[in-house]
Design an enzyme around this catalytic site. Sequence first.
Site, mmCIF file in Angstrom:
data_model
loop_
_atom_site.group_PDB
_atom_site.id
_atom_site.type_symbol
_atom_site.label_atom_id
_atom_site.label_comp_id
_atom_site.label_asym_id
_atom_site.label_seq_id
_atom_site.Cartn_x
_atom_site.Cartn_y
_atom_site.Cartn_z
ATOM 1 N N LYS A 68 -9.991 11.129 -6.408
ATOM 2 C CA LYS A 68 -8.819 11.253 -5.542
ATOM 3 C C LYS A 68 -8.261 12.674 -5.581
ATOM 4 O O LYS A 68 -7.770 13.182 -4.562
ATOM 5 C CB LYS A 68 -7.747 10.240 -5.955
ATOM 6 C CG LYS A 68 -8.111 8.795 -5.662
ATOM 7 C CD LYS A 68 -8.312 8.533 -4.176
ATOM 8 C CE LYS A 68 -8.462 7.045 -3.881
ATOM 9 N NZ LYS A 68 -8.684 6.764 -2.446
ATOM 10 N N ASN A 107 -9.605 5.201 4.412
ATOM 11 C CA ASN A 107 -8.841 4.338 3.526
ATOM 12 C C ASN A 107 -9.723 3.620 2.507
ATOM 13 O O ASN A 107 -9.231 3.191 1.454
ATOM 14 C CB ASN A 107 -8.082 3.293 4.360
ATOM 15 C CG ASN A 107 -7.474 2.200 3.514
ATOM 16 O OD1 ASN A 107 -6.558 2.430 2.726
ATOM 17 N ND2 ASN A 107 -7.997 0.983 3.661
ATOM 18 N N ILE A 125 -4.038 -2.882 2.577
ATOM 19 C CA ILE A 125 -3.526 -1.618 3.103
ATOM 20 C C ILE A 125 -4.229 -1.265 4.408
ATOM 21 O O ILE A 125 -3.593 -0.800 5.366
ATOM 22 C CB ILE A 125 -3.685 -0.497 2.058
ATOM 23 C CG1 ILE A 125 -2.782 -0.774 0.849
ATOM 24 C CG2 ILE A 125 -3.351 0.865 2.657
ATOM 25 C CD1 ILE A 125 -2.962 0.204 -0.298
ATOM 26 N N TYR A 144 -12.016 7.419 -10.748
ATOM 27 C CA TYR A 144 -11.248 7.235 -9.522
ATOM 28 C C TYR A 144 -10.242 8.369 -9.351
ATOM 29 O O TYR A 144 -10.099 8.950 -8.264
ATOM 30 C CB TYR A 144 -10.545 5.883 -9.594
ATOM 31 C CG TYR A 144 -9.524 5.582 -8.540
ATOM 32 C CD1 TYR A 144 -9.897 5.022 -7.327
ATOM 33 C CD2 TYR A 144 -8.167 5.819 -8.777
ATOM 34 C CE1 TYR A 144 -8.943 4.707 -6.363
ATOM 35 C CE2 TYR A 144 -7.207 5.508 -7.828
ATOM 36 C CZ TYR A 144 -7.597 4.948 -6.618
ATOM 37 O OH TYR A 144 -6.651 4.648 -5.669
ATOM 38 N N ASP A 161 -7.327 -5.923 20.565
ATOM 39 C CA ASP A 161 -7.512 -4.473 20.586
ATOM 40 C C ASP A 161 -8.118 -3.929 19.296
ATOM 41 O O ASP A 161 -8.214 -2.711 19.115
ATOM 42 C CB ASP A 161 -6.180 -3.769 20.851
ATOM 43 C CG ASP A 161 -5.601 -4.124 22.217
ATOM 44 O OD1 ASP A 161 -6.406 -4.381 23.135
ATOM 45 O OD2 ASP A 161 -4.369 -4.164 22.344
#
Length: 256
Positions: free
Chosen positions: A150, A83, A15, A146, A50
């Site tokens: 979150k 992330n 991701i 978790y 980049d």
Amino acid sequence: MGATIAVVTGAAGDIGRAISARLARDHDIVVLADRDLAAAERAAAALGPDFVPMALDVTDPAACDAFAARVAGMGALQTLVNNAGGVQAESLQSTAAAQWAMDRALNLDAVFYLFSALADQLKATQGAVVNIASVNGFGVYGHPAYSAAKAGMIHLTRLIAVEYGKFGIRANAVAPGTVRTQAWEARAAANPDVFREAAAHYALGRIARAEDVAEAVGFLASPLAAAITGVTLPVDCGLTAGIPALARTFSQSADY
């Protein structure tokens, strides 16, 4: 203003790489921050010139401060994507205190540490923060520590949006459902049908792709979302809207 910068944490994962590739359309430099520098370097080599790999342990406040100083010398920080994440504990009954602390540190505390370290740079550009949350922050889908972290991340996103809005900073979150990533491969090895079984719970009959998450991040970070702050956007193929099998059972209608 100099080169525009995006920072993506956990950038070496599936991701993270997809988000980084998407943000490269709108930024001059994308910093690939990851605890595994070698993996970040491989990602940068694959993505192009980049992309700048940097080692970062987001659970270490001092490391976040040092990282912020390096980013400040590169240009104008426009976008921060928190992330990095992971999971230790599988069920509440089996969760040890150390597992709870590790899940909280990586999925909640780290967001506070890195945002705090970079807040002044984001003020200077009236930049955007996009936190990668999870549908686990809305309901019970396993992995309790978790999930609690979150849920905390989602509320922290609102806190940033409200308190830092006067500086022009926007803060939003994206909440993916199941995404086929390296983290899921062990489950797939144990149960080859796991993705088919998961897809049955989603209204679209499929699970999300990493690119689906990346496009949502790109939108929320862009001027197209200039009036959007403090929201959490599910990218979950309809999971949080409702589960077809339950609707079919409750209504006894084959239309679902």
